[in-house]
Each structure stands twice: as C-alpha cells, then as structure tokens.
Write a protein that holds these residues in place. Sequence first.
Motif, PDB file in Angstrom:
ATOM      1  N   MET A   1       4.521  49.248  28.894  1.00 54.99           N
ATOM      2  CA  MET A   1       3.756  48.282  28.136  1.00 54.99           C
ATOM      3  C   MET A   1       3.789  48.614  26.639  1.00 54.99           C
ATOM      4  SD  MET A   1       2.811  45.870  30.125  1.00 54.99           S
ATOM      5  CE  MET A   1       1.829  45.014  28.958  1.00 54.99           C
ATOM      6  N   ARG A   2       3.765  49.927  26.330  1.00 55.69           N
ATOM      7  CA  ARG A   2       3.805  50.328  24.932  1.00 55.69           C
ATOM      8  C   ARG A   2       5.077  49.836  24.267  1.00 55.69           C
ATOM      9  NH1 ARG A   2       6.366  54.355  22.651  1.00 55.69           N
ATOM     10  NH2 ARG A   2       6.685  55.433  24.610  1.00 55.69           N
ATOM     11  N   ALA A   3       6.197  50.006  24.946  1.00 57.98           N
ATOM     12  CA  ALA A   3       7.475  49.576  24.380  1.00 57.98           C
ATOM     13  C   ALA A   3       7.482  48.065  24.168  1.00 57.98           C
ATOM     14  CB  ALA A   3       8.624  49.990  25.296  1.00 57.98           C
ATOM     15  N   MET A   4       6.969  47.305  25.127  1.00 55.86           N
ATOM     16  CA  MET A   4       6.941  45.854  24.983  1.00 55.86           C
ATOM     17  C   MET A   4       6.028  45.437  23.839  1.00 55.86           C
ATOM     18  SD  MET A   4       6.222  42.750  27.668  1.00 55.86           S
ATOM     19  CE  MET A   4       6.962  43.653  28.975  1.00 55.86           C
ATOM     20  N   ASN A   5       4.884  46.085  23.726  1.00 60.49           N
ATOM     21  CA  ASN A   5       3.965  45.769  22.631  1.00 60.49           C
ATOM     22  C   ASN A   5       4.596  46.104  21.278  1.00 60.49           C
ATOM     23  OD1 ASN A   5       1.901  44.729  24.241  1.00 60.49           O
ATOM     24  ND2 ASN A   5       1.015  46.753  24.568  1.00 60.49           N
ATOM     25  N   ASN A   6       5.272  47.247  21.191  1.00 62.76           N
ATOM     26  CA  ASN A   6       5.957  47.606  19.945  1.00 62.76           C
ATOM     27  C   ASN A   6       7.018  46.574  19.587  1.00 62.76           C
ATOM     28  OD1 ASN A   6       4.454  49.934  19.533  1.00 62.76           O
ATOM     29  ND2 ASN A   6       5.970  51.274  20.466  1.00 62.76           N
ATOM     30  N   LEU A   7       7.834  46.199  20.573  1.00 62.47           N
ATOM     31  CA  LEU A   7       8.886  45.213  20.315  1.00 62.47           C
ATOM     32  C   LEU A   7       8.301  43.868  19.892  1.00 62.47           C
ATOM     33  CD1 LEU A   7      11.314  46.134  23.186  1.00 62.47           C
ATOM     34  CD2 LEU A   7      11.835  46.206  20.747  1.00 62.47           C
ATOM     35  N   ALA A   8       7.230  43.449  20.528  1.00 68.30           N
ATOM     36  CA  ALA A   8       6.583  42.185  20.156  1.00 68.30           C
ATOM     37  C   ALA A   8       6.101  42.252  18.712  1.00 68.30           C
ATOM     38  CB  ALA A   8       5.428  41.878  21.106  1.00 68.30           C
ATOM     39  N   HIS A   9       5.533  43.380  18.336  1.00 67.70           N
ATOM     40  CA  HIS A   9       5.035  43.556  16.973  1.00 67.70           C
ATOM     41  C   HIS A   9       6.192  43.562  15.964  1.00 67.70           C
ATOM     42  CE1 HIS A   9       2.556  44.990  13.673  1.00 67.70           C
ATOM     43  NE2 HIS A   9       3.441  45.961  13.476  1.00 67.70           N
ATOM     44  N   TRP A  10       7.251  44.333  16.245  1.00 61.49           N
ATOM     45  CA  TRP A  10       8.375  44.478  15.327  1.00 61.49           C
ATOM     46  C   TRP A  10       9.187  43.195  15.172  1.00 61.49           C
ATOM     47  CZ3 TRP A  10      10.027  49.484  18.201  1.00 61.49           C
ATOM     48  CH2 TRP A  10       9.221  50.542  17.787  1.00 61.49           C
ATOM     49  N   THR A  11       9.361  42.467  16.285  1.00 56.09           N
ATOM     50  CA  THR A  11      10.265  41.308  16.266  1.00 56.09           C
ATOM     51  C   THR A  11       9.563  39.971  16.115  1.00 56.09           C
ATOM     52  OG1 THR A  11      10.206  41.018  18.673  1.00 56.09           O
ATOM     53  CG2 THR A  11      11.896  42.516  17.779  1.00 56.09           C
ATOM     54  N   GLY A  12       8.315  39.905  16.518  1.00 56.42           N
ATOM     55  CA  GLY A  12       7.610  38.629  16.520  1.00 56.42           C
ATOM     56  C   GLY A  12       7.909  37.794  17.756  1.00 56.42           C
ATOM     57  N   TYR A  13       8.703  38.337  18.700  1.00 58.38           N
ATOM     58  CA  TYR A  13       9.020  37.623  19.933  1.00 58.38           C
ATOM     59  C   TYR A  13       7.862  37.720  20.905  1.00 58.38           C
ATOM     60  CZ  TYR A  13      13.941  37.796  18.441  1.00 58.38           C
ATOM     61  OH  TYR A  13      15.117  37.669  17.748  1.00 58.38           O
ATOM     62  N   THR A  14       7.812  36.756  21.821  1.00 57.82           N
ATOM     63  CA  THR A  14       6.818  36.831  22.891  1.00 57.82           C
ATOM     64  C   THR A  14       7.282  37.861  23.916  1.00 57.82           C
ATOM     65  OG1 THR A  14       7.882  35.165  24.289  1.00 57.82           O
ATOM     66  CG2 THR A  14       6.292  34.355  22.634  1.00 57.82           C
ATOM     67  N   LYS A  15       6.365  38.290  24.757  1.00 61.39           N
ATOM     68  CA  LYS A  15       6.720  39.254  25.797  1.00 61.39           C
ATOM     69  C   LYS A  15       7.733  38.652  26.765  1.00 61.39           C
ATOM     70  CE  LYS A  15       2.502  41.872  25.275  1.00 61.39           C
ATOM     71  NZ  LYS A  15       1.240  42.300  25.829  1.00 61.39           N
ATOM     72  N   THR A  16       7.630  37.359  27.028  1.00 64.96           N
ATOM     73  CA  THR A  16       8.613  36.682  27.876  1.00 64.96           C
ATOM     74  C   THR A  16       9.995  36.722  27.234  1.00 64.96           C
ATOM     75  OG1 THR A  16       6.927  35.218  28.800  1.00 64.96           O
ATOM     76  CG2 THR A  16       9.214  34.485  28.981  1.00 64.96           C
ATOM     77  N   ASP A  17      10.062  36.453  25.927  1.00 61.61           N
ATOM     78  CA  ASP A  17      11.346  36.525  25.217  1.00 61.61           C
ATOM     79  C   ASP A  17      11.931  37.929  25.289  1.00 61.61           C
ATOM     80  OD1 ASP A  17      11.258  33.855  24.417  1.00 61.61           O
ATOM     81  OD2 ASP A  17      10.289  34.330  22.500  1.00 61.61           O
ATOM     82  N   ILE A  18      11.085  38.931  25.117  1.00 61.65           N
ATOM     83  CA  ILE A  18      11.540  40.317  25.154  1.00 61.65           C
ATOM     84  C   ILE A  18      12.114  40.655  26.533  1.00 61.65           C
ATOM     85  CG2 ILE A  18      10.754  42.727  25.088  1.00 61.65           C
ATOM     86  CD1 ILE A  18       8.739  41.725  22.889  1.00 61.65           C
ATOM     87  N   LEU A  19      11.426  40.267  27.585  1.00 55.59           N
ATOM     88  CA  LEU A  19      11.931  40.531  28.931  1.00 55.59           C
ATOM     89  C   LEU A  19      13.249  39.808  29.178  1.00 55.59           C
ATOM     90  CD1 LEU A  19       8.675  40.439  31.063  1.00 55.59           C
ATOM     91  CD2 LEU A  19      10.133  42.404  30.613  1.00 55.59           C
ATOM     92  N   ASN A  20      13.357  38.568  28.753  1.00 57.80           N
ATOM     93  CA  ASN A  20      14.596  37.817  28.929  1.00 57.80           C
ATOM     94  C   ASN A  20      15.749  38.484  28.185  1.00 57.80           C
ATOM     95  OD1 ASN A  20      13.561  35.812  30.605  1.00 57.80           O
ATOM     96  ND2 ASN A  20      12.977  34.506  28.901  1.00 57.80           N
TER      97      ASN A  20
END
Length: 55
Positions: A1-20
């Motif tokens: 979850m930490r990695a997903m939250n970091n990526l969402a913060h850094w990229t501005g993508y949604t968590k769904t976008d990040i998973l895709n």
Amino acid sequence: MRAMNNLAHWTGYTKTDILNRALQIYEFVQQVVENGGSLQIRQSESAELERLTIF
C-alpha cells in the motif's frame, strides 16, 4: 500500500491507473523473459548497467 500511495502522490495517477500500468509492465517483462531476453537498468547516468531480476 505504501508503494501505491507513493506512486499516486508522485504521478497524480489513480490507484486503478497505477495497478493497470503495473500489470502492463509485468506482462511486458514476463514476455521478454519468456522469449529468452533480459532487462537492464542504470540507476543514474554514471552508474553501471545492471541486469534487472524479478523475483
């Protein structure tokens, strides 16, 4: 979850976008490995090239 939250913060993508995107990258990596290839990464311009290993 930490990695997903970091990526969402850094990229501005949604968590769904990040998973895709992560699944697309994983599929690509798996395809390269299945075809006998390898991936290499350089962590900075001055760093040595290293083989990327996915566990």
